[in-house]
Design a protein around this motif. Structure first.
Motif, PDB file in Angstrom:
ATOM      1  N   GLY A   1       0.845  -1.191   0.000  1.00  0.00           N
ATOM      2  CA  GLY A   1       0.000   0.000   0.000  1.00  0.00           C
ATOM      3  C   GLY A   1       0.879   1.238   0.000  1.00  0.00           C
ATOM      4  O   GLY A   1       2.056   1.191  -0.370  1.00  0.00           O
ATOM      5  N   ASP A   2       0.337   2.356   0.440  1.00  0.00           N
ATOM      6  CA  ASP A   2       1.054   3.624   0.379  1.00  0.00           C
ATOM      7  C   ASP A   2       2.284   3.618   1.284  1.00  0.00           C
ATOM      8  O   ASP A   2       2.174   3.565   2.501  1.00  0.00           O
ATOM      9  CB  ASP A   2       0.136   4.779   0.774  1.00  0.00           C
ATOM     10  N   VAL A   3       3.471   3.698   0.655  1.00  0.00           N
ATOM     11  CA  VAL A   3       4.730   3.706   1.395  1.00  0.00           C
ATOM     12  C   VAL A   3       4.945   5.100   1.989  1.00  0.00           C
ATOM     13  O   VAL A   3       4.833   6.108   1.296  1.00  0.00           O
ATOM     14  CB  VAL A   3       5.908   3.306   0.482  1.00  0.00           C
ATOM     15  N   VAL A   4       5.240   5.127   3.295  1.00  0.00           N
ATOM     16  CA  VAL A   4       5.408   6.408   3.997  1.00  0.00           C
ATOM     17  C   VAL A   4       6.809   6.595   4.592  1.00  0.00           C
ATOM     18  O   VAL A   4       7.162   7.698   4.996  1.00  0.00           O
ATOM     19  CB  VAL A   4       4.347   6.582   5.109  1.00  0.00           C
TER      20      VAL A   4
ATOM     21  N   VAL B   1       1.177   2.563   5.177  1.00  0.00           N
ATOM     22  CA  VAL B   1       0.054   2.842   6.072  1.00  0.00           C
ATOM     23  C   VAL B   1      -0.504   1.545   6.657  1.00  0.00           C
ATOM     24  O   VAL B   1      -1.157   1.570   7.689  1.00  0.00           O
ATOM     25  CB  VAL B   1      -1.057   3.645   5.350  1.00  0.00           C
ATOM     26  N   LYS B   2      -0.191   0.402   6.036  1.00  0.00           N
ATOM     27  CA  LYS B   2      -0.686  -0.889   6.500  1.00  0.00           C
ATOM     28  C   LYS B   2       0.243  -1.578   7.496  1.00  0.00           C
ATOM     29  O   LYS B   2      -0.215  -2.219   8.435  1.00  0.00           O
ATOM     30  CB  LYS B   2      -0.844  -1.853   5.316  1.00  0.00           C
ATOM     31  N   ALA B   3       1.577  -1.484   7.253  1.00  0.00           N
ATOM     32  CA  ALA B   3       2.502  -2.308   8.035  1.00  0.00           C
ATOM     33  C   ALA B   3       3.946  -1.843   7.868  1.00  0.00           C
ATOM     34  O   ALA B   3       4.256  -1.067   6.974  1.00  0.00           O
ATOM     35  CB  ALA B   3       2.404  -3.766   7.585  1.00  0.00           C
ATOM     36  N   VAL B   4       4.807  -2.381   8.733  1.00  0.00           N
ATOM     37  CA  VAL B   4       6.252  -2.216   8.590  1.00  0.00           C
ATOM     38  C   VAL B   4       6.795  -3.563   8.139  1.00  0.00           C
ATOM     39  O   VAL B   4       6.481  -4.597   8.734  1.00  0.00           O
ATOM     40  CB  VAL B   4       6.913  -1.796   9.925  1.00  0.00           C
ATOM     41  N   SER B   5       7.599  -3.554   7.081  1.00  0.00           N
ATOM     42  CA  SER B   5       8.168  -4.792   6.551  1.00  0.00           C
ATOM     43  C   SER B   5       9.678  -4.675   6.462  1.00  0.00           C
ATOM     44  O   SER B   5      10.212  -3.600   6.190  1.00  0.00           O
ATOM     45  CB  SER B   5       7.606  -5.079   5.150  1.00  0.00           C
TER      46      SER B   5
ATOM     47  N   GLU C   1       6.884   7.731  -1.314  1.00  0.00           N
ATOM     48  CA  GLU C   1       5.798   7.354  -2.218  1.00  0.00           C
ATOM     49  C   GLU C   1       6.280   7.066  -3.640  1.00  0.00           C
ATOM     50  O   GLU C   1       5.568   6.441  -4.435  1.00  0.00           O
ATOM     51  CB  GLU C   1       4.708   8.426  -2.227  1.00  0.00           C
ATOM     52  N   VAL C   2       7.505   7.477  -3.978  1.00  0.00           N
ATOM     53  CA  VAL C   2       8.068   7.181  -5.297  1.00  0.00           C
ATOM     54  C   VAL C   2       8.180   5.668  -5.502  1.00  0.00           C
ATOM     55  O   VAL C   2       8.068   5.175  -6.621  1.00  0.00           O
ATOM     56  CB  VAL C   2       9.437   7.878  -5.482  1.00  0.00           C
TER      57      VAL C   2
END
Length: 135
Positions: free
Chosen positions: A36-39, A62-66, A88-89
Motif C-alpha cells: 500500500g502507500d509507502v510512507v 500505512v498498512k505495516a512495517v516490513s 511514495e516514489v
C-alpha cells in the motif's frame, strides 16, 4: 503486469539490475502493491556491507512495517535519497526512480540464486493462488 526482464528477483520481492560490477536494488511492483502507500524507508548507509538474504532495512506503509532483505552481497555505494525524502516514489515507479540502493557486488555467482522475470511472475501467481485459497 509482467516483471521487467532485465533484472533478477528474490522470493522476498526485491529486484536487482546489474550494470557492470554495480547493481541497483529495489522492491517489485507486486511488493509495493501489497504494502500500500509507502510512507517511510530505512536503508543502509553508503559504505555498509550487506549479505545476500540478510535484512538490509525496513519499509513502512500505512498498512505495516516490513523488513527489506538484500538480494545480493556487497558494499552499498549509493542510497537513493529521493526515496528517503519522498517514499511514495516506491509506489509510483518501483522499477525506475523508486530504486533503493546501489551495491558493488562481492559475489556475482549469487545472482544465479535469484529468479528470472518469468520465474518471478510464476512465483507471484502461485502466491496469489495460495492467498485466494486461504488457510
Amino acid at each position: 503486469m509482467a516483471s521487467p526482464s532485465d533484472r533478477r528477483y528474490s522470493k522476498e520481492h526485491e529486484w536487482v539490475h546489474l550494470d557492470g560490477e554495480t547493481a541497483r536494488v529495489g522492491i517489485t511492483h507486486y511488493a509495493q502493491d501489497q504494502l500500500g502507500d509507502v510512507v517511510y524507508v530505512d536503508l543502509p548507509d553508503a559504505g555498509a556491507t550487506i549479505s545476500q538474504f540478510d535484512k538490509m532495512g525496513e519499509i513502512e506503509s500505512v498498512k505495516a512495517v516490513s523488513d527489506l532483505y538484500s538480494p545480493i552481497s556487497g558494499e552499498v555505494t549509493a542510497v537513493n535519497d529521493g526515496v528517503v525524502e519522498k517514499p511514495e516514489v516506491v509506489n509510483s515507479d518501483p522499477y525506475g526512480d523508486g530504486w533503493l540502493i546501489e551495491v558493488r557486488l562481492s559475489d556475482a555467482p549469487e545472482l544465479d540464486k535469484l529468479m528470472s522475470s518469468a520465474e518471478y511472475d510464476t512465483f507471484i501467481e502461485s502466491e496469489q493462488k495460495d492467498e485466494a485459497i486461504g488457510p
